[in-house]
Design a protein around this motif. Structure first.
Motif, PDB file in Angstrom:
ATOM      1  N   UNK A 162       0.807  -1.223   0.000  1.00  0.00           N
ATOM      2  CA  UNK A 162       0.000   0.000   0.000  1.00  0.00           C
ATOM      3  C   UNK A 162       0.839   1.271   0.000  1.00  0.00           C
ATOM      4  N   UNK A 163       2.156   1.113  -0.010  1.00  0.00           N
ATOM      5  CA  UNK A 163       3.071   2.249  -0.090  1.00  0.00           C
ATOM      6  C   UNK A 163       2.911   3.207   1.091  1.00  0.00           C
ATOM      7  N   UNK A 164       2.604   2.657   2.283  1.00  0.00           N
ATOM      8  CA  UNK A 164       2.532   3.506   3.464  1.00  0.00           C
ATOM      9  C   UNK A 164       3.944   3.928   3.867  1.00  0.00           C
ATOM     10  N   UNK A 165       4.131   5.153   4.322  1.00  0.00           N
ATOM     11  CA  UNK A 165       5.410   5.501   4.966  1.00  0.00           C
ATOM     12  C   UNK A 165       5.626   4.609   6.195  1.00  0.00           C
ATOM     13  N   UNK A 166       6.879   4.450   6.586  1.00  0.00           N
ATOM     14  CA  UNK A 166       7.176   3.516   7.666  1.00  0.00           C
ATOM     15  C   UNK A 166       6.471   3.919   8.952  1.00  0.00           C
ATOM     16  N   UNK A 167       6.470   5.217   9.271  1.00  0.00           N
ATOM     17  CA  UNK A 167       5.823   5.639  10.512  1.00  0.00           C
ATOM     18  C   UNK A 167       4.321   5.403  10.458  1.00  0.00           C
ATOM     19  N   UNK A 168       3.713   5.591   9.281  1.00  0.00           N
ATOM     20  CA  UNK A 168       2.277   5.377   9.165  1.00  0.00           C
ATOM     21  C   UNK A 168       1.938   3.884   9.220  1.00  0.00           C
ATOM     22  N   UNK A 187       3.612   1.606  10.939  1.00  0.00           N
ATOM     23  CA  UNK A 187       3.730   1.221  12.348  1.00  0.00           C
ATOM     24  C   UNK A 187       2.532   1.730  13.147  1.00  0.00           C
ATOM     25  N   UNK A 188       2.135   2.978  12.909  1.00  0.00           N
ATOM     26  CA  UNK A 188       0.984   3.539  13.618  1.00  0.00           C
ATOM     27  C   UNK A 188      -0.287   2.764  13.284  1.00  0.00           C
ATOM     28  N   UNK A 189      -0.463   2.407  12.016  1.00  0.00           N
ATOM     29  CA  UNK A 189      -1.649   1.646  11.620  1.00  0.00           C
ATOM     30  C   UNK A 189      -1.659   0.274  12.276  1.00  0.00           C
ATOM     31  N   UNK A 190      -0.493  -0.375  12.344  1.00  0.00           N
ATOM     32  CA  UNK A 190      -0.415  -1.691  12.982  1.00  0.00           C
ATOM     33  C   UNK A 190      -0.770  -1.608  14.469  1.00  0.00           C
ATOM     34  N   UNK A 235       8.370  -0.729  20.256  1.00  0.00           N
ATOM     35  CA  UNK A 235       9.806  -0.657  20.008  1.00  0.00           C
ATOM     36  C   UNK A 235      10.289  -1.797  19.121  1.00  0.00           C
ATOM     37  N   UNK A 236       9.623  -2.955  19.178  1.00  0.00           N
ATOM     38  CA  UNK A 236       9.976  -4.028  18.253  1.00  0.00           C
ATOM     39  C   UNK A 236       9.652  -3.616  16.811  1.00  0.00           C
ATOM     40  N   UNK A 237       8.549  -2.912  16.631  1.00  0.00           N
ATOM     41  CA  UNK A 237       8.185  -2.448  15.298  1.00  0.00           C
ATOM     42  C   UNK A 237       9.126  -1.345  14.807  1.00  0.00           C
ATOM     43  N   UNK A 238       9.486  -0.444  15.709  1.00  0.00           N
ATOM     44  CA  UNK A 238      10.327   0.686  15.307  1.00  0.00           C
ATOM     45  C   UNK A 238      11.777   0.272  15.127  1.00  0.00           C
ATOM     46  N   UNK A 239      12.313  -0.476  16.074  1.00  0.00           N
ATOM     47  CA  UNK A 239      13.754  -0.701  16.120  1.00  0.00           C
ATOM     48  C   UNK A 239      14.109  -2.170  16.308  1.00  0.00           C
ATOM     49  N   UNK A 240      13.257  -3.071  15.847  1.00  0.00           N
ATOM     50  CA  UNK A 240      13.524  -4.486  16.058  1.00  0.00           C
ATOM     51  C   UNK A 240      14.806  -4.972  15.406  1.00  0.00           C
TER      52      UNK A 240
END
Length: 387
Positions: A78-84, A86-89, A186-191
């Motif tokens: 879906x071409x989401x930015x990484x921050x979006x 992670x936020x959606x998840x 934090x696992x999603x951001x920096x795993x």
């Protein structure tokens, strides 16, 4: 001079061991096993003592194993930015868990009055049955009930300790929930960087095997979580549909309880399915309860004979007997959390040990899911001895 030479030669010859080879091998295995047990024992004790931190961390790992592929899919498809992504998840996780809790609470509150009324009626019927069967008068029956309650020692101290225990449990649950959310975030951001840090703690020569084994274990865990959700969904739909067909109240909370209980393999769905049998017995009679019991057993047969061999067997690759023993050992060591984490831990350890023992890291340092779930009847070729 010749005799002196012969005596010196005999004295320098190696002594023949009088210990049989089997006993020598058993002793070597024994002291190594004791060394491993001596190192693992304090570690297990430390984990149990720090369970309020370890349990949320383990739950966070399981949830991250589900959400990391989801966030990656949002970013790649879906071409989401990484921050979006992670936020959606994270919002999806909170919405699903909150929705399930709201449905259960609302359904239980709506049917609580009727459940209480039917429970009182069934209790009165049970007392009447006892009185007629054992020919007890009302006074004798009341005496038996009072003596039983006195044996249980349900006094004011029990109520106070129970209230304090409930308050402490609620505090632990809330604290653990916050820790779970932070761990997943934090696992999603920096795993990836966290794993690279762990790998960097090992000697340089061991980093490639450790990294490859960790990747294989992570793929196994993600596959296990996805498959376990599917199996739990089938159990919940089967037992919940049976409750709806029999027109049982609280069918939705029963289905949710079965879904959550199915994450404890083999026994979880049976125990939570017993809740449906109990509700059938309270609201109707023994015949409807037996029919509900038959539905629960039928769903378990489908899971055990179809889903476990065809679906779960591919994800876990652990014999059913080992699964039962792992669940029992986990429950003995750590209670309910131990039964929840036993199978994924055994599955990951099984894949990691097989990966390292077969030397797959030499030819496949970055395994894929197909490499992990593929059958390995023979050891793969290695590069040892090649130019």
């Amino acid at each position: 001079m010749f005799r002196a030479f012969r005596s010196a030669e005999q004295s320098s010859a190696p002594a023949v061991s009088t210990v049989p080879p089997g006993v020598r091998i058993a002793s070597e295995w024994s002291w190594r096993f004791l060394a491993i047990a001596g190192a693992a024992g304090p570690l297990i004790f430390l984990i149990i003592q720090l369970r309020l931190l370890v349990i949320p961390l383990f739950i966070g790992v399981l949830l991250a194993a589900l959400l990391v592929p989801y966030a990656s899919w949002l970013g790649s498809r879906l071409r989401f930015p990484r921050w979006l992504a992670i936020l959606t998840a994270m919002l999806t996780l909170i919405a699903v868990v909150g929705g399930l809790v709201w449905l259960v609470v609302s359904q239980v509150r709506a049917g609580y009055g009727s459940l209480e009324e039917r429970s009182v009626e069934r209790y009165a019927d049970f007392l009447s049955w006892l009185s007629a069967t054992f020919e007890l008068s009302d006074a004798e029956l009341a005496t038996v009930i009072d003596d039983t309650v006195a044996q249980l020692d349900l006094g004011g101290g029990w109520l106070v300790s129970g209230a304090l225990s409930v308050g402490s449990t609620l505090t632990e649950v809330l604290t653990g929930s916050v820790l779970v959310l932070f761990a997943v975030l934090f696992f999603l951001i920096d795993g990836r960087r966290i794993w690279q840090f762990v790998v960097g703690l090992f000697p340089r020569r061991a980093r490639t095997p450790v990294d490859g084994a960790g990747r294989a274990g992570w793929l196994t865990l993600t596959n296990f979580v996805k498959v376990q959700i599917f199996v739990a969904f089938v159990d919940a739909v089967g037992i919940g549909l049976g409750a709806v067909i029999l027109q049982l109240p609280l069918a939705l909370p029963i289905a949710v309880a079965v879904f959550l209980g199915a994450f404890v393999p083999i026994v979880g769905a049976v125990v939570t399915g017993a809740l449906a049998v109990f509700v059938a017995l309270i609201y109707y009679d023994i015949v409807i309860a037996l029919i509900m019991l038959g539905i629960v057993l039928l769903v378990q047969q489908i899971e055990g004979n179809v889903l476990q061999p065809l679906v779960m067997g591919t994800a876990v690759k652990v014999h059913p007997l080992a699964v039962v023993l792992a669940v029992a050992a986990g429950g003995f060591l750590a209670g309910i959390p131990g039964t929840l984490f036993a199978v994924p831990i055994v599955a990951v350890l099984n894949v990691v040990v097989r990966y390292l023992s077969r030397g797959q890291w030499r030819t496949n340092p970055r395994p894929s899911l197909s490499d992990v779930i593929a059958p390995h009847d023979h050891d793969p070729p290695t590069t040892e001895g090649r130019a």
